[in-house]
Scaffold this active site. Structure first.
Site, short mmCIF file in Angstrom:
data_model
loop_
_atom_site.label_atom_id
_atom_site.label_comp_id
_atom_site.label_asym_id
_atom_site.label_seq_id
_atom_site.Cartn_x
_atom_site.Cartn_y
_atom_site.Cartn_z
N ARG A 37 0.83 -1.59 0.08
CA ARG A 37 -0.05 -0.29 0.43
C ARG A 37 0.77 1.39 0.26
O ARG A 37 0.37 2.21 -0.61
CB ARG A 37 -1.36 -0.38 1.13
CG ARG A 37 -1.85 -1.27 1.74
CD ARG A 37 -2.95 -1.39 0.21
NE ARG A 37 -4.08 -2.32 1.32
CZ ARG A 37 -4.02 -3.26 0.32
NH1 ARG A 37 -2.78 -3.60 -0.62
NH2 ARG A 37 -4.62 -4.12 0.94
N GLU A 181 -14.11 -15.14 9.59
CA GLU A 181 -13.46 -14.24 8.28
C GLU A 181 -13.31 -15.02 7.26
O GLU A 181 -12.21 -15.26 6.47
CB GLU A 181 -12.43 -12.66 7.94
CG GLU A 181 -11.97 -12.19 6.75
CD GLU A 181 -11.27 -10.58 6.35
OE1 GLU A 181 -10.44 -10.81 7.55
OE2 GLU A 181 -11.09 -10.71 5.33
N LYS A 223 -17.29 -11.66 8.54
CA LYS A 223 -17.18 -10.79 7.63
C LYS A 223 -16.67 -11.97 6.82
O LYS A 223 -15.61 -12.71 6.09
CB LYS A 223 -15.84 -10.25 8.45
CG LYS A 223 -14.98 -9.36 7.23
CD LYS A 223 -14.01 -8.45 7.74
CE LYS A 223 -13.01 -8.12 7.12
NZ LYS A 223 -11.92 -7.00 7.84
N SER A 265 -14.36 -5.23 1.72
CA SER A 265 -14.10 -4.54 0.22
C SER A 265 -13.19 -5.65 -0.71
O SER A 265 -13.52 -6.05 -2.21
CB SER A 265 -13.62 -3.14 0.35
OG SER A 265 -12.16 -3.33 0.79
N GLY A 266 -12.37 -6.28 -0.69
CA GLY A 266 -11.65 -7.23 -1.08
C GLY A 266 -12.12 -7.00 -2.75
O GLY A 266 -11.58 -7.54 -3.53
N GLY A 267 -10.43 -5.79 -2.59
CA GLY A 267 -10.65 -5.06 -4.48
C GLY A 267 -11.98 -4.11 -5.13
O GLY A 267 -12.00 -3.68 -6.19
N ARG A 296 -9.57 -1.09 2.22
CA ARG A 296 -8.95 -0.80 1.65
C ARG A 296 -10.00 0.99 0.98
O ARG A 296 -9.51 1.90 0.36
CB ARG A 296 -8.89 -1.59 -0.28
CG ARG A 296 -7.35 -1.88 0.45
CD ARG A 296 -7.31 -3.74 -1.26
NE ARG A 296 -8.26 -4.29 -0.42
CZ ARG A 296 -8.07 -5.10 -1.46
NH1 ARG A 296 -7.34 -5.86 -2.29
NH2 ARG A 296 -8.82 -6.32 -0.41
P1 13P Z 1 -9.88 -4.96 2.31
O1 13P Z 1 -11.91 -3.84 2.79
O2 13P Z 1 -9.28 -4.42 2.37
O3 13P Z 1 -10.91 -6.38 1.80
O4 13P Z 1 -9.57 -5.47 3.52
C1 13P Z 1 -9.99 -6.04 4.64
C2 13P Z 1 -9.42 -7.52 5.51
O5 13P Z 1 -10.04 -6.85 7.31
C3 13P Z 1 -9.29 -8.33 4.52
O6 13P Z 1 -9.10 -9.27 6.13
#
Ligand code: 13P
Length: 344
Positions: A37, A181, A223, A265-267, A296
């Site tokens: 990042r 998650e 999550k 958010s995953g991208g 992100r």
């Molecule tokens: P993102 O929202 O960037 O996918 O990150 C969330 C997260 O904690 C991934 O483990």
């Protein structure tokens, strides 16, 4: 089995995390991830740069209105502001709970080289107790599921679900709320129907293993990903389509006793992640609260604006606060283009 009082305590924290209008800031990037990042803004990933970036995020005034908790990485939970106040105290004083990324990243799965399992079960209770003593009220464990040719395998889904359940149980025994998650990755050329099918298999296995392990569903947060087409599929889905598919999945797999589901958010872009959550919340209410736990999608603008320069801190914080507010509105189904355009 947990005592009733213990479950109640976990339930209180879990409910606060996903209270309507609030969500979680995932600022728990591992050193390997934050390096990527920071590279985007040409800032070297030194301990001091990582610290000052996180200080910018955590000292944003007014964040408590929209953010209930922040997930921290091991290094970060030990760090302090430049005037020597620990980040945990900084957040607590601002009315925000601190959590810890407790998994230790992923490794190749034995027998299936293109799939991953998550590390960190060894010594988990002791590590949790150490971070709890530092102020962590909740923890996070990320399992990744890859869609591809012949993937995921059944054994990968089951192994990840078992590990998530084991982790969640140990968290609850220690008195820390587990954020569970399972992330079905967006990477790949699969279509949206395939994402829905795999996500369904994953959630079904996760809740089966939670039940088998005796995890108190009232004392955890899920999550997981939204149902979206693979990044390389060429397919485009509208927010309404994403909301409908994701809710169909949740109605079939999420137990009503679960306090909430906080999306990763995953991208997705910042605006996509907000708009998609809003479309779902608009269709509520549901048995479980829908919220966000974005990394992100909460930080991208703030990171870019900050660019490693002290003189940009105030503008970057404004960017973070704006995203937090937009996502807060989205949890209520009240997000709009007009709100997005409006300057703070
Ligand atoms: P993102 O929202 O960037 O996918 O990150 C969330 C997260 O904690 C991934 O483990």
């Amino acid at each position: 089995m947990l005592e009733h009082a213990q479950t109640q305590q976990l339930n209180q924290i879990a409910k606060r995390l996903v209270e309507p209008g609030k969500g979680i800031l995932a600022a728990d990037e591992s050193n390997a991830t934050i390096e990527k990042r920071l590279a985007k803004i040409n800032v070297p990933s030194t301990e001091e740069n990582r610290r000052s970036y996180r200080e910018m995020l955590f000292t944003t005034k007014g964040i408590r209105e929209y953010i209930s908790g922040v997930i921290l990485y091991e290094e970060t939970i030990m760090q302090s502001t430049h005037v020597g106040v620990t980040f945990v105290k900084t957040l607590e004083d601002a009315g925000v709970m601190a959590g810890i990324k407790i998994d230790q990243g992923t490794k190749e799965m034995e027998g299936s080289a293109n799939e991953k399992v998550t590390k960190g079960l060894d010594g988990l209770a002791d590590r949790l107790k150490k971070f709890q003593a530092l102020g962590a009220k909740f923890a996070k464990w990320r399992a990744v599921i890859t869609i591809g040719q012949g993937l995921p395998t059944r054994s990968n889904i089951v192994q990840n679900a078992k590990d998530l359940a084991q982790y969640a149980l140990v968290c609850q025994q220690v008195g820390v709320v587990p954020i569970v998650e399972p992330e079905v990755l967006m990477d790949g050329a699969h279509d949206m129907a395939r994402c829905e099918e795999v996500s369904q298999q994953v959630l079904e296995a996760v809740f089966e293993q939670m039940a088998a392990a005796g995890v108190a569903l009232e004392g955890m947060i899920l999550k997981t990903n939204m149902v979206v087409p693979g990044k390389e599929s060429g397919q485009k889905a509208t927010s309404a389509e994403i909301a409908e598919a994701t809710l169909r999945l949740f109605e079939s797999e999420l137990p009503p006793t679960l306090p909430g589901q906080a999306f990763l958010s995953g991208g997705q872009s910042e605006v996509e992640a907000t708009a998609n959550l809003n479309e779902m919340a608009k269709r509520g209410p549901f048995a479980w609260n829908l919220s966000f736990s974005y990394g992100r999608a909460l930080q991208d603008s703030a990171l870019k604006t900050w660019a490693g320069k002290p003189e940009n801190v105030a503008a970057a914080q404004k960017g973070l606060l704006h995203r937090a507010k937009m996502n807060s509105l989205a949890t209520l189904g009240k997000y709009s283009d007009a709100a997005e355009q409006k300057a703070e």
